[in-house]
Design an enzyme around this catalytic site. Sequence first.
Site, PDB file in Angstrom:
ATOM      1  N   GLU A 177      -9.866 -15.028  -5.059  1.00 39.30           N
ATOM      2  CA  GLU A 177     -10.675 -14.064  -5.806  1.00 39.30           C
ATOM      3  C   GLU A 177     -10.463 -14.317  -7.292  1.00 39.30           C
ATOM      4  O   GLU A 177      -9.497 -14.971  -7.691  1.00 39.30           O
ATOM      5  CB  GLU A 177     -10.270 -12.619  -5.488  1.00 39.30           C
ATOM      6  CG  GLU A 177     -10.655 -12.123  -4.114  1.00 39.30           C
ATOM      7  CD  GLU A 177     -10.355 -10.642  -3.938  1.00 39.30           C
ATOM      8  OE1 GLU A 177      -9.801 -10.026  -4.883  1.00 39.30           O
ATOM      9  OE2 GLU A 177     -10.685 -10.091  -2.867  1.00 39.30           O
ATOM     10  N   ASN A 178     -11.359 -13.780  -8.103  1.00 39.40           N
ATOM     11  CA  ASN A 178     -11.148 -13.767  -9.545  1.00 39.40           C
ATOM     12  C   ASN A 178     -10.477 -12.464  -9.932  1.00 39.40           C
ATOM     13  O   ASN A 178     -10.579 -11.449  -9.242  1.00 39.40           O
ATOM     14  CB  ASN A 178     -12.469 -13.923 -10.295  1.00 39.40           C
ATOM     15  CG  ASN A 178     -13.501 -12.894  -9.883  1.00 39.40           C
ATOM     16  OD1 ASN A 178     -13.717 -12.674  -8.688  1.00 39.40           O
ATOM     17  ND2 ASN A 178     -14.152 -12.260 -10.855  1.00 39.40           N
ATOM     18  N   ALA A 179      -9.768 -12.484 -11.067  1.00 36.41           N
ATOM     19  CA  ALA A 179      -9.062 -11.290 -11.531  1.00 36.41           C
ATOM     20  C   ALA A 179      -9.984 -10.341 -12.269  1.00 36.41           C
ATOM     21  O   ALA A 179      -9.794  -9.127 -12.238  1.00 36.41           O
ATOM     22  CB  ALA A 179      -7.893 -11.695 -12.426  1.00 36.41           C
TER      23      ALA A 179
ATOM     24  N   HIS B 112       1.329 -13.573 -13.073  1.00 33.25           N
ATOM     25  CA  HIS B 112       1.632 -14.818 -13.771  1.00 33.25           C
ATOM     26  C   HIS B 112       2.421 -14.617 -15.057  1.00 33.25           C
ATOM     27  O   HIS B 112       2.979 -15.560 -15.605  1.00 33.25           O
ATOM     28  CB  HIS B 112       0.327 -15.553 -14.095  1.00 33.25           C
ATOM     29  CG  HIS B 112      -0.659 -14.718 -14.854  1.00 33.25           C
ATOM     30  ND1 HIS B 112      -0.668 -14.637 -16.217  1.00 33.25           N
ATOM     31  CD2 HIS B 112      -1.651 -13.900 -14.416  1.00 33.25           C
ATOM     32  CE1 HIS B 112      -1.641 -13.816 -16.606  1.00 33.25           C
ATOM     33  NE2 HIS B 112      -2.250 -13.355 -15.530  1.00 33.25           N
TER      34      HIS B 112
ATOM     35  N   GLU C  72      -3.076  -4.837  -2.680  1.00 30.38           N
ATOM     36  CA  GLU C  72      -2.134  -5.953  -2.715  1.00 30.38           C
ATOM     37  C   GLU C  72      -0.793  -5.572  -2.101  1.00 30.38           C
ATOM     38  O   GLU C  72      -0.329  -4.432  -2.220  1.00 30.38           O
ATOM     39  CB  GLU C  72      -1.907  -6.405  -4.160  1.00 30.38           C
ATOM     40  CG  GLU C  72      -3.158  -6.903  -4.849  1.00 30.38           C
ATOM     41  CD  GLU C  72      -2.951  -7.202  -6.325  1.00 30.38           C
ATOM     42  OE1 GLU C  72      -3.838  -7.826  -6.927  1.00 30.38           O
ATOM     43  OE2 GLU C  72      -1.906  -6.798  -6.878  1.00 30.38           O
TER      44      GLU C  72
ATOM     45  N   HIS D 266      -4.417   2.719  -0.017  1.00 31.43           N
ATOM     46  CA  HIS D 266      -3.918   3.296  -1.260  1.00 31.43           C
ATOM     47  C   HIS D 266      -5.064   3.374  -2.249  1.00 31.43           C
ATOM     48  O   HIS D 266      -6.007   2.585  -2.198  1.00 31.43           O
ATOM     49  CB  HIS D 266      -2.772   2.455  -1.821  1.00 31.43           C
ATOM     50  CG  HIS D 266      -1.628   2.316  -0.882  1.00 31.43           C
ATOM     51  ND1 HIS D 266      -1.576   1.343   0.090  1.00 31.43           N
ATOM     52  CD2 HIS D 266      -0.497   3.050  -0.724  1.00 31.43           C
ATOM     53  CE1 HIS D 266      -0.456   1.480   0.785  1.00 31.43           C
ATOM     54  NE2 HIS D 266       0.210   2.503   0.321  1.00 31.43           N
TER      55      HIS D 266
ATOM     56  N   ARG E 107     -16.752  -8.172  -9.536  1.00 27.91           N
ATOM     57  CA  ARG E 107     -17.563  -7.597  -8.507  1.00 27.91           C
ATOM     58  C   ARG E 107     -18.833  -7.072  -9.118  1.00 27.91           C
ATOM     59  O   ARG E 107     -18.975  -7.015 -10.342  1.00 27.91           O
ATOM     60  CB  ARG E 107     -16.824  -6.518  -7.696  1.00 27.91           C
ATOM     61  CG  ARG E 107     -16.473  -5.266  -8.359  1.00 27.91           C
ATOM     62  CD  ARG E 107     -15.692  -4.281  -7.475  1.00 27.91           C
ATOM     63  NE  ARG E 107     -14.518  -4.689  -6.725  1.00 27.91           N
ATOM     64  CZ  ARG E 107     -14.462  -4.870  -5.424  1.00 27.91           C
ATOM     65  NH1 ARG E 107     -15.560  -4.649  -4.688  1.00 27.91           N
ATOM     66  NH2 ARG E 107     -13.356  -5.256  -4.842  1.00 27.91           N
TER      67      ARG E 107
ATOM     68  N   LYS F 211      -4.002  -9.352   0.776  1.00 28.18           N
ATOM     69  CA  LYS F 211      -3.921  -9.872  -0.593  1.00 28.18           C
ATOM     70  C   LYS F 211      -2.497  -9.782  -1.139  1.00 28.18           C
ATOM     71  O   LYS F 211      -1.781  -8.814  -0.891  1.00 28.18           O
ATOM     72  CB  LYS F 211      -4.869  -9.087  -1.503  1.00 28.18           C
ATOM     73  CG  LYS F 211      -5.045  -9.694  -2.894  1.00 28.18           C
ATOM     74  CD  LYS F 211      -5.859  -8.786  -3.813  1.00 28.18           C
ATOM     75  CE  LYS F 211      -7.243  -8.530  -3.288  1.00 28.18           C
ATOM     76  NZ  LYS F 211      -8.052  -7.784  -4.293  1.00 28.18           N
TER      77      LYS F 211
END
Length: 539
Positions: A452-454, A372, A254, A166, A486, A367
């Site tokens: 991973e980090n957001a 949250h 995701e 996607h 990234r 993923k």
Amino acid sequence: MSNPASYLRGAMESVLITQAQHAARCGPRGLRENAGSAPARVGFARARRGGGRRDLSAAGLGRFLGYATGDHKNKTHEVDDVAPVRLFVGLPIDTVTDGSSVNSAKGVAAGMRAVKLLGADGVELPVFWSVAQPESPDRFSWAGYRAVADMARAEGLSLRVTLHFHGSPGGNVPLLPVWVTTAAADDPDILFTDHSGGRHDDCLSFAVDELPVLHGKSPLECYDAFFRSFADVFQDLFDSTITDVTVGLGPNGELRYPSYPPGSDGRGFTGVGEFQCYDKYMLAQLRLHGEESGHPLWGLSGPHDAPAYHDSPDSCGFFKDHGGSWQGPYGDFFLSWYAGQLVGHGDRVLAVANGVLGDRPVELSAKVPFMHWWHGARSRPAEAVAGFYKSSQKNGYSPVAKMFARHGCTVIVPGMDVCMNKQHRITGSSPDQLLVQIKNACRRHGARIAGENASLVVTHTSSFSRIRSNVLTAERMRPGHFTYQRMGVDFFSPEHWPAFVEFVRSVVCGEWDEDEQGDEERDVAATSGNASAREAQSV
């Protein structure tokens, strides 16, 4: 900043100077003292119980997996308590955009060299269906991606490949292959659709997985061909350079519904969101579910009192904490079906991926979202609208973790850098509780996790500390690998790069002291940032 090549030179010089300081300060724990050899790889090691310092374990992939022989095929292995967590750094989303060449190839190579000098285990390469198979279901274009993989091999870096089916709005990458977009123009209902008829142009409906809607082929058949072509082209890199393959299961890679507004990528979105069940194929399956459950009227449409994208839970009848429709028989009927469609999609795609890649010596992963916001509400509405729900207010991630475990698939959890802030409190956010919930689901069903980090971290006093805490946790469920997302202009900027170097340095030395960095070291980091990275910033 006027000299593009100078940034990376300065950054790499900064890394080498920092490594020398590590060796002097940390002794043999910091870096291997082997003259002329490459720097030791970074491994986040578990904290010693009862100790105030953390050790670095510099070890290869074999030790991480718990093998003495390097056989990676066993997917039911247990991780040694002291095995290091592998560190990857994500390459830019638009590293390859036309299939045949690498964008800013010199910058990408320089960026790889910089993180290799810093001690990272590898890099993560985002691969898009729309780039590798742009014009026809029968032709592939892997040259650009293969060139990047060869760069990683030349640097001695491991490669984690993420296969996206996607699109990624705003990422300068085509959303879907042209031939898929053509099919969607003829039949818009193959795209996810909200209550108002808004279409998500980057995401095929899960309801068409097995239907011949793409020029006579089903999406699953196309995914299978994609996996097979990838495996053939990169066959010689398995068991050496390519150590991990991540399968994209939905928007932004995701496993979730695109419950955010069409045309956006969901980043920064903190509304409840909207149900995506209004294409004719999803409605047909809902209708069938209603008939089979003895409630045909319930299957005629989605909830009449469902929220709009930016609503709060109490602004609509469905998700009210007390007396909301979600608590009643109809709410459980609809949410269970909706979540089941999501799990079914993930199950189908991972089965296809395992059929092709299951005998390759790579770790398969996928993923899940880290939603949250509104987690503190009883209904957990943002998660439910994205497809995570289980009856009787049980763990909505449990069915997904069970499905992942069945396929031997590692669960990648983004958001390990998320800290509470004022906005989060307003939206009922609870990142800590959500992470515990995901870990509990994975522990119960035997699924491994990775992290991973957001978003890019611009300071090391909060989010970097949160990453260390989540990765170096002393409990049993800790990530097997962590990918920092990234590279790009901001990653190699003077506002970020020195802090990232300091973050990794702190892991190597096993301590985190903001005041420890002396003036001379700060000057080196600042000079490398201000003198440099247009070549890496062009990445």
